[in-house]
Design a protein around this motif. Structure first.
Motif, PDB file in Angstrom:
ATOM      1  N   VAL A  85       0.832  -1.208   0.000  1.00 28.91           N
ATOM      2  CA  VAL A  85       0.000   0.000   0.000  1.00 28.91           C
ATOM      3  C   VAL A  85       0.866   1.257   0.000  1.00 28.91           C
ATOM      4  N   LEU A  86       1.820   1.321   0.911  1.00 26.97           N
ATOM      5  CA  LEU A  86       2.654   2.514   1.022  1.00 26.97           C
ATOM      6  C   LEU A  86       3.568   2.661  -0.192  1.00 26.97           C
ATOM      7  N   GLY A  87       4.129   1.537  -0.651  1.00 25.66           N
ATOM      8  CA  GLY A  87       4.994   1.583  -1.822  1.00 25.66           C
ATOM      9  C   GLY A  87       4.258   1.985  -3.081  1.00 25.66           C
ATOM     10  N   GLY A  88       2.941   1.750  -3.106  1.00 26.85           N
ATOM     11  CA  GLY A  88       2.129   2.160  -4.243  1.00 26.85           C
ATOM     12  C   GLY A  88       1.758   3.633  -4.222  1.00 26.85           C
ATOM     13  N   GLY A  89       2.198   4.351  -3.185  1.00 29.01           N
ATOM     14  CA  GLY A  89       1.947   5.786  -3.105  1.00 29.01           C
ATOM     15  C   GLY A  89       0.573   6.172  -2.607  1.00 29.01           C
ATOM     16  N   HIS A  90      -0.204   5.205  -2.120  1.00 26.30           N
ATOM     17  CA  HIS A  90      -1.579   5.494  -1.722  1.00 26.30           C
ATOM     18  C   HIS A  90      -1.668   6.441  -0.524  1.00 26.30           C
ATOM     19  N   TYR A  91      -0.641   6.465   0.330  1.00 26.21           N
ATOM     20  CA  TYR A  91      -0.675   7.319   1.516  1.00 26.21           C
ATOM     21  C   TYR A  91       0.293   8.500   1.386  1.00 26.21           C
ATOM     22  N   GLN A  92       0.673   8.847   0.162  1.00 26.72           N
ATOM     23  CA  GLN A  92       1.602   9.951  -0.042  1.00 26.72           C
ATOM     24  C   GLN A  92       1.078  11.286   0.499  1.00 26.72           C
ATOM     25  N   PRO A  93      -0.225  11.611   0.392  1.00 29.64           N
ATOM     26  CA  PRO A  93      -0.691  12.869   0.991  1.00 29.64           C
ATOM     27  C   PRO A  93      -0.413  12.948   2.489  1.00 29.64           C
ATOM     28  N   LEU A  94      -0.577  11.843   3.187  1.00 30.47           N
ATOM     29  CA  LEU A  94      -0.291  11.831   4.621  1.00 30.47           C
ATOM     30  C   LEU A  94       1.206  11.980   4.867  1.00 30.47           C
ATOM     31  N   ARG A  95       2.008  11.236   4.124  1.00 29.98           N
ATOM     32  CA  ARG A  95       3.464  11.293   4.295  1.00 29.98           C
ATOM     33  C   ARG A  95       3.985  12.713   4.076  1.00 29.98           C
ATOM     34  N   SER A  96       3.493  13.367   3.037  1.00 28.80           N
ATOM     35  CA  SER A  96       3.927  14.723   2.734  1.00 28.80           C
ATOM     36  C   SER A  96       3.509  15.706   3.822  1.00 28.80           C
ATOM     37  N   THR A  97       2.289  15.548   4.322  1.00 29.33           N
ATOM     38  CA  THR A  97       1.799  16.449   5.369  1.00 29.33           C
ATOM     39  C   THR A  97       2.607  16.295   6.647  1.00 29.33           C
ATOM     40  N   ILE A  98       2.861  15.066   7.064  1.00 24.26           N
ATOM     41  CA  ILE A  98       3.654  14.841   8.273  1.00 24.26           C
ATOM     42  C   ILE A  98       5.045  15.444   8.117  1.00 24.26           C
ATOM     43  N   THR A  99       5.674  15.212   6.976  1.00 23.36           N
ATOM     44  CA  THR A  99       7.015  15.757   6.739  1.00 23.36           C
ATOM     45  C   THR A  99       7.009  17.274   6.824  1.00 23.36           C
ATOM     46  N   GLY A 121       9.742   2.428   8.712  1.00 22.98           N
ATOM     47  CA  GLY A 121      10.379   3.733   8.614  1.00 22.98           C
ATOM     48  C   GLY A 121       9.868   4.579   7.458  1.00 22.98           C
ATOM     49  N   HIS A 122       8.690   4.260   6.948  1.00 26.70           N
ATOM     50  CA  HIS A 122       8.145   4.952   5.781  1.00 26.70           C
ATOM     51  C   HIS A 122       7.965   6.446   6.026  1.00 26.70           C
ATOM     52  N   TYR A 123       7.497   6.823   7.207  1.00 29.23           N
ATOM     53  CA  TYR A 123       7.258   8.234   7.505  1.00 29.23           C
ATOM     54  C   TYR A 123       8.505   8.930   8.042  1.00 29.23           C
ATOM     55  N   LEU A 124       9.439   8.174   8.570  1.00 29.39           N
ATOM     56  CA  LEU A 124      10.676   8.751   9.098  1.00 29.39           C
ATOM     57  C   LEU A 124      11.614   9.189   7.983  1.00 29.39           C
ATOM     58  N   SER A 125      11.704   8.415   6.928  1.00 32.70           N
ATOM     59  CA  SER A 125      12.706   8.645   5.891  1.00 32.70           C
ATOM     60  C   SER A 125      12.658  10.050   5.280  1.00 32.70           C
ATOM     61  N   PRO A 126      11.508  10.551   4.813  1.00 27.43           N
ATOM     62  CA  PRO A 126      11.512  11.896   4.232  1.00 27.43           C
ATOM     63  C   PRO A 126      11.779  12.993   5.258  1.00 27.43           C
ATOM     64  N   ILE A 127      11.479  12.739   6.522  1.00 28.71           N
ATOM     65  CA  ILE A 127      11.789  13.727   7.561  1.00 28.71           C
ATOM     66  C   ILE A 127      13.299  13.884   7.699  1.00 28.71           C
ATOM     67  N   LEU A 128      14.030  12.785   7.607  1.00 32.30           N
ATOM     68  CA  LEU A 128      15.480  12.875   7.689  1.00 32.30           C
ATOM     69  C   LEU A 128      16.059  13.607   6.483  1.00 32.30           C
ATOM     70  N   ASP A 129      15.413  13.502   5.336  1.00 28.19           N
ATOM     71  CA  ASP A 129      15.829  14.317   4.193  1.00 28.19           C
ATOM     72  C   ASP A 129      15.591  15.796   4.480  1.00 28.19           C
ATOM     73  N   ALA A 130      14.494  16.103   5.182  1.00 31.29           N
ATOM     74  CA  ALA A 130      14.163  17.489   5.490  1.00 31.29           C
ATOM     75  C   ALA A 130      14.980  18.046   6.644  1.00 31.29           C
ATOM     76  N   THR A 243      -6.420  17.956   9.145  1.00 33.29           N
ATOM     77  CA  THR A 243      -7.098  16.733   8.733  1.00 33.29           C
ATOM     78  C   THR A 243      -6.799  16.505   7.262  1.00 33.29           C
ATOM     79  N   VAL A 244      -6.166  15.375   6.973  1.00 33.61           N
ATOM     80  CA  VAL A 244      -5.776  15.050   5.611  1.00 33.61           C
ATOM     81  C   VAL A 244      -6.829  14.087   5.060  1.00 33.61           C
ATOM     82  N   ILE A 290      -7.264  11.230   7.825  1.00 41.95           N
ATOM     83  CA  ILE A 290      -6.300  11.118   8.926  1.00 41.95           C
ATOM     84  C   ILE A 290      -6.161  12.464   9.622  1.00 41.95           C
ATOM     85  N   ASP A 291      -6.223  12.458  10.935  1.00 45.33           N
ATOM     86  CA  ASP A 291      -5.981  13.665  11.728  1.00 45.33           C
ATOM     87  C   ASP A 291      -4.513  13.700  12.139  1.00 45.33           C
ATOM     88  N   VAL A 292      -3.833  14.788  11.803  1.00 44.75           N
ATOM     89  CA  VAL A 292      -2.425  14.969  12.167  1.00 44.75           C
ATOM     90  C   VAL A 292      -2.325  16.142  13.136  1.00 44.75           C
TER      91      VAL A 292
END
Length: 299
Positions: A85-99, A121-130, A243-244, A290-292
């Motif tokens: 699911v995550l590798g297919g990009g389905h949760y990319q809006p959430l990942r981007s918002t959290i980052t 570590g799906h949500y951690l990885s882009p944060i470390l880039d940021a 809210t995403v 999702i509520d962030v």
């Protein structure tokens, strides 16, 4: 047990050297048996000052379990479904918002980002880039997830630990703590956060995946969840939130993965699940909500 002096160490480990993430993060790890710190790398193990030793798995993560645990962690099938699911990009809006929210609100002195029950570590990885001046640490119970988490980013280490138990981390050492769909041990979150640190929470909204939940009879979102979170984090103030909400376009195999990646999958009859999903259109729209929230201690 945790060494009182461990929480007062200066948080000044640079990311510009050639150490591995585990070598660097070990300075902030504590022994799950005696609380001694810091842990030191010794060939293929981490060792505490009192001689307790913890083998480093071939994939790079290390188990710091004390022997007590409430759960076994996600099995390989659940991790594979989540990866699909995550590798297919389905949760990319959430990942981007959290980052974005973490990058905007993390303390400038952040040197460690801790992802509790962080899975792969799906949500951690882009944060470390940021936040390239920070190291990352994924804490999870699942060996299947940790095998991936230890390799997800060059600045990310991974350890096995139960987030419901005292965490094997020195106090006041994490500038950012993530909790994305995971259990929240507020006492330990408060202990490991730096004085100006932030905790970022992501929790399912009331309409999240409602189309699948209705068809499969899955447990819905507790309407008292928001009140429970407020009480749990009574010592914290919200400083940002969003809210995403988006629509997932999924095929049958992707719908199965959406169901299989969550804890509710254990309570479903597989035959009934497949029958209900096969009755869906070939491409089905599913609601994601999702509520962030970003919190900081009261000042």
């Amino acid at each position: 047990m945790h060494s009182p002096s461990a929480g007062r160490q200066a948080d000044t480990f640079p990311v510009t050297d050639d150490r591995s993430a585990l070598d660097a993060v070990a300075r902030r790890l504590t022994c799950p048996h005696c609380g001694a710190a810091p842990l030191q790398r010794d060939a293929r193990s981490l060792r505490c000052p009192r001689g307790h030793s913890f083998d480093i798995a071939r994939q790079g993560y290390v188990s710091l379990l004390s022997g007590r645990r409430r759960h076994r962690g996600d099995d390989a099938a659940m991790v594979a479904a989540r990866e699909a699911v995550l590798g297919g990009g389905h949760y990319q809006p959430l990942r981007s918002t959290i980052t974005a929210l973490v990058a905007e609100h993390s303390p400038p002195t952040t040197r460690l980002v801790v992802d509790l029950a962080g899975g792969t570590g799906h949500y951690l990885s882009p944060i470390l880039d940021a936040l390239p001046a920070s190291w990352g640490l994924t804490v999870d119970l699942s060996a299947a997830a940790l095998r991936r988490a230890s390799r997800t980013h060059r600045l990310a280490a991974a350890v096995a630990a139960d987030v419901w138990e005292p965490l094997p981390l020195a106090g006041r050492t994490a500038g950012v703590v993530l909790s994305v769909f995971g259990p929240r041990n507020t006492t330990e979150i408060d202990r490991i956060l730096t004085a100006d640190g932030i905790v970022t929470l992501a929790t399912a909204g009331p309409e999240h995946l409602w189309e699948l939940r209705d068809r499969l009879g899955m447990i819905g979102v507790d309407p008292r969840k928001a009140d429970r979170l407020r009480r749990a984090f009574a010592g914290f103030s919200p400083i940002a939130g969003e809210t995403v909400r988006w629509r997932l376009a999924v095929k049958h195999d992707e719908a199965r993965a959406l169901v299989a990646m969550g804890p509710g999958a254990h309570h479903l009859d597989l035959g009934q699940r497949d029958q209900a999903i096969d009755a869906l259109p070939g491409l089905t729209g599913i609601t994601a909500e999702i509520d962030v929230a970003v919190l900081r201690r009261h000042r």
